[in-house]
Design an enzyme around this catalytic site. Sequence first.
Site, PDB file in Angstrom:
ATOM      1  N   LYS A  88     -33.011 -37.404 -58.612  1.00 16.49           N
ATOM      2  CA  LYS A  88     -33.485 -37.038 -57.268  1.00 16.49           C
ATOM      3  C   LYS A  88     -32.780 -37.904 -56.211  1.00 16.49           C
ATOM      4  CE  LYS A  88     -37.839 -35.612 -59.319  1.00 16.49           C
ATOM      5  NZ  LYS A  88     -39.218 -35.952 -59.710  1.00 16.49           N
TER       6      LYS A  88
ATOM      7  N   GLN B  97     -44.156 -40.107 -59.301  1.00 17.33           N
ATOM      8  CA  GLN B  97     -43.652 -39.591 -60.573  1.00 17.33           C
ATOM      9  C   GLN B  97     -44.747 -39.691 -61.644  1.00 17.33           C
ATOM     10  OE1 GLN B  97     -40.613 -38.136 -60.718  1.00 17.33           O
ATOM     11  NE2 GLN B  97     -40.898 -37.583 -62.848  1.00 17.33           N
TER      12      GLN B  97
ATOM     13  N   ASP C  50     -44.235 -32.381 -53.890  1.00 14.13           N
ATOM     14  CA  ASP C  50     -44.374 -31.907 -55.275  1.00 14.13           C
ATOM     15  C   ASP C  50     -45.334 -30.719 -55.362  1.00 14.13           C
ATOM     16  OD1 ASP C  50     -42.901 -33.024 -57.331  1.00 14.13           O
ATOM     17  OD2 ASP C  50     -44.154 -34.816 -57.474  1.00 14.13           O
TER      18      ASP C  50
HETATM   19  N1  GUN Z   1     -43.204 -35.504 -64.159  1.00 14.25           N
HETATM   20  C1  GUN Z   1     -42.656 -34.425 -64.774  1.00 14.25           C
HETATM   21  N2  GUN Z   1     -42.280 -33.506 -63.859  1.00 14.25           N
HETATM   22  C2  GUN Z   1     -42.613 -34.018 -62.655  1.00 14.25           C
HETATM   23  C3  GUN Z   1     -42.478 -33.534 -61.336  1.00 14.25           C
HETATM   24  O1  GUN Z   1     -41.980 -32.433 -61.070  1.00 14.25           O
HETATM   25  N3  GUN Z   1     -42.949 -34.343 -60.356  1.00 14.25           N
HETATM   26  C4  GUN Z   1     -43.511 -35.556 -60.616  1.00 14.25           C
HETATM   27  N4  GUN Z   1     -43.968 -36.282 -59.577  1.00 14.25           N
HETATM   28  N5  GUN Z   1     -43.655 -36.027 -61.829  1.00 14.25           N
HETATM   29  C5  GUN Z   1     -43.199 -35.267 -62.846  1.00 14.25           C
END
Ligand code: GUN
Length: 296
Positions: free
Chosen positions: A53, A97, A120
């Site tokens: 990211k 995350q 998200d």
């Molecule tokens: N863990 C696995 N996929 C994701 C996601 O798309 N966003 C976040 N914040 N954590 C994750």
Amino acid sequence: MTCSLIKGTDISAGIYDEIRDRIAKLRECGVVPGLAAVMVGNDPASQVYVKAKEKKCAELGIRSEMIYLSDNITEEHLLSKIKQLNEDKMIHGYLIQLPLPDHIDTDKIINAIDPKKDVDCFHPENVGRMLVGDHVFLPATPGGVQQMLIRSGISTEGKHIVVVGRSNIVGKPMAALMMQRGIGGDATVTVVHSKSKNLSEITRQADILIVSIGKPLYIKKDMVKEGAVIIDVGVNRIDDPDSPKGTRLVGDVDFDDIKDHVSAITPVPGGVGPMTICTLMDNVVKAAELSIQAQK
Ligand code: GUN
């Protein structure tokens, strides 16, 4: 049967051209979109996702702030960090995350995120808005898969879509988007999961099969209808003595087993993964655009 590859790397490139134009317009107004990502602990898979990211933000000219916190951080400390991010004018969107360590209540943390910065789309307000067809943000992976289908010219209207997996991050919102009215929706949707009976009987009925269960190479040829479209959300690292690293990435679908039996399939890597990051970037830019509108 000739099988076409649905490549997220190619499809996202077109979307990034649009995103770059929007970022340029924001910059003309003196706004640089800003994303923060909070990572608690050092789960190796999460570290890879967060780094990806960060790299994409740098490529696009989005300001990014990666916040690494120790896995013994208290819930209070994490909540105070969230409060700071909610108030930070330079950060238009942020994400926590997942997964979080067991001593932290994930729902409480998600509920503390300002819905306007919830890129998200995990906050219940945003999940609810998506469910009623009035979304601000789309959840990254389901939104990415939907774009992938639309931009590959694969119509979902009237199709039987079977979603394998019922997670809050993928399965549930994926099903909601596919049954929504309009382009990229209008499907008949079935969700199957670990407690489903006769799972293969149901997956064999799918015109479009979307798989997110976290089990490497789980879906085999005998579980899939001939000519179906396969969307593989899984990313699993398995041992492979033939590869230089000794491991390789595979999906939840046994690609080699089914590729000659289906009409289209996403590869792993290079399939859904790039679309997930692309939707996240789209959400960050949207959050920045909305912040300008809110000031007017
Ligand atoms: N863990 C696995 N996929 C994701 C996601 O798309 N966003 C976040 N914040 N954590 C994750």
